[in-house]
Design an enzyme around this catalytic site. Structure first.
Site, PDB file in Angstrom:
ATOM      1  N   ASP A  15     -17.322 -22.139 -13.020  1.00 23.76           N
ATOM      2  CA  ASP A  15     -17.286 -22.382 -14.450  1.00 23.76           C
ATOM      3  C   ASP A  15     -18.193 -23.588 -14.682  1.00 23.76           C
ATOM      4  O   ASP A  15     -18.333 -24.444 -13.802  1.00 23.76           O
ATOM      5  CB  ASP A  15     -15.844 -22.682 -14.863  1.00 23.76           C
ATOM      6  CG  ASP A  15     -15.746 -23.162 -16.286  1.00 23.76           C
ATOM      7  OD1 ASP A  15     -16.191 -22.437 -17.190  1.00 23.76           O
ATOM      8  OD2 ASP A  15     -15.245 -24.291 -16.489  1.00 23.76           O
ATOM      9  N   ASP A  17     -18.407 -25.943 -17.793  1.00 25.30           N
ATOM     10  CA  ASP A  17     -17.839 -27.101 -18.480  1.00 25.30           C
ATOM     11  C   ASP A  17     -16.458 -27.455 -17.940  1.00 25.30           C
ATOM     12  O   ASP A  17     -15.556 -26.629 -17.941  1.00 25.30           O
ATOM     13  CB  ASP A  17     -17.764 -26.835 -19.982  1.00 25.30           C
ATOM     14  CG  ASP A  17     -19.134 -26.492 -20.563  1.00 25.30           C
ATOM     15  OD1 ASP A  17     -20.111 -27.183 -20.206  1.00 25.30           O
ATOM     16  OD2 ASP A  17     -19.226 -25.538 -21.357  1.00 25.30           O
ATOM     17  N   ASP A  23     -16.937 -31.823 -19.478  1.00 28.28           N
ATOM     18  CA  ASP A  23     -16.824 -30.965 -20.656  1.00 28.28           C
ATOM     19  C   ASP A  23     -17.125 -31.736 -21.932  1.00 28.28           C
ATOM     20  O   ASP A  23     -16.436 -32.699 -22.270  1.00 28.28           O
ATOM     21  CB  ASP A  23     -15.424 -30.353 -20.723  1.00 28.28           C
ATOM     22  CG  ASP A  23     -15.289 -29.317 -21.828  1.00 28.28           C
ATOM     23  OD1 ASP A  23     -16.317 -28.860 -22.363  1.00 28.28           O
ATOM     24  OD2 ASP A  23     -14.147 -28.951 -22.153  1.00 28.28           O
TER      25      ASP A  23
END
Length: 178
Positions: A15, A17, A23
Site C-alpha cells: 500500500d 499511503d 499518509d
C-alpha cells in the site's frame, strides 16, 4: 501439497499511503512525500534478493475531484525518486460507492499486478496499514501483512492473520512463513 515454486515469495506489493510513505490525505503535492522509516532499506533488500516490488493504492480523491490522475502520477514519481523503482504500479481511481473490482478490499489490483509480473497470486504478498489491504490480499489468494499505524483500527489488528511492527518485520514474517 503446495510445490516450493508456487509458494516461494516472488513479489511484495505495498500500500502507498501510511505504509511506504507518510499518509497525507488526498495528496497531490510531490513535495509532501516523506518515506516511512525503514522503507528504502526494506525495498533495497527485496530488490537485491530478486523479489519484485509493486504498489497497489486506492486513490478515491480522483473520483471525488480533490486530486487529478496527473497529481497522483507526480506523487508516485516522487515516491520512486525517494524509494527506487517499482516493478508494477496499480492505482484505483474510484470512490467506494462506485462498486469497482479494483478498490481494496476487492482483489482486482492484486490480480492485475500479479498478471503484469507474470506470477501467481500465491507467490505474492501485500503489506498495508489497514484491514482493506489484508482483505484484498486474502481475496486474491496472496499473503497479507498488517503494519498498524495510529489510524489502524483495533478490530483490523485483531482480524489480521499476520501483524508486524514495521516493514522489515513484515518481510521477515513473509520469508519465515514460506
Amino acid at each position: 501439497m503446495v510445490s516450493t515454486e508456487t509458494s516461494r515469495l516472488r513479489a511484495v506489493l505495498f500500500d502507498r499511503d501510511g505504509t511506504l510513505v507518510v499518509d497525507v490525505p488526498y495528496n497531490g503535492n510531490p513535495d509532501l512525500v516523506r518515506p516511512m522509516p525503514g522503507a528504502k532499506a526494506v525495498l533495497d533488500a527485496l530488490r537485491s534478493e530478486g523479489i519484485a516490488t509493486g504498489v497497489v493504492s486506492n486513490q478515491s480523491g480522483i473520483a471525488r475531484g480533490m486530486i487529478t490522475a496527473d497529481d497522483v502520477a507526480r506523487v508516485n514519481a516522487r515516491v520512486e525518486e525517494l524509494l527506487g523503482p517499482f516493478d508494477v504500479w496499480e492505482v484505483c481511481p474510484h470512490a467506494e460507492q462506485d462498486g469497482c473490482l479494483c478498490r481494496k478490499p476487492a482483489p482486482g489490483m492484486v490480480h492485475s499486478a500479479c498478471r503484469k509480473l507474470g506470477i501467481t497470486e500465491s507467490g505474492a504478498a501485500l503489506i498495508g496499514d489497514i484491514g482493506a489491504d489484508v482483505k484484498a490480499a486474502e481475496a486474491a489468494g496472496a499473503a497479507g501483512v498488517l503494519v498498524p499505524t495510529p489510524v489502524t483500527l483495533a478490530a483490523e489488528v485483531a482480524e489480521a492473520p499476520l501483524v508486524a511492527q514495521d516493514l522489515a518485520g513484515a518481510v521477515r514474517l513473509l520469508q519465515e512463513g514460506r
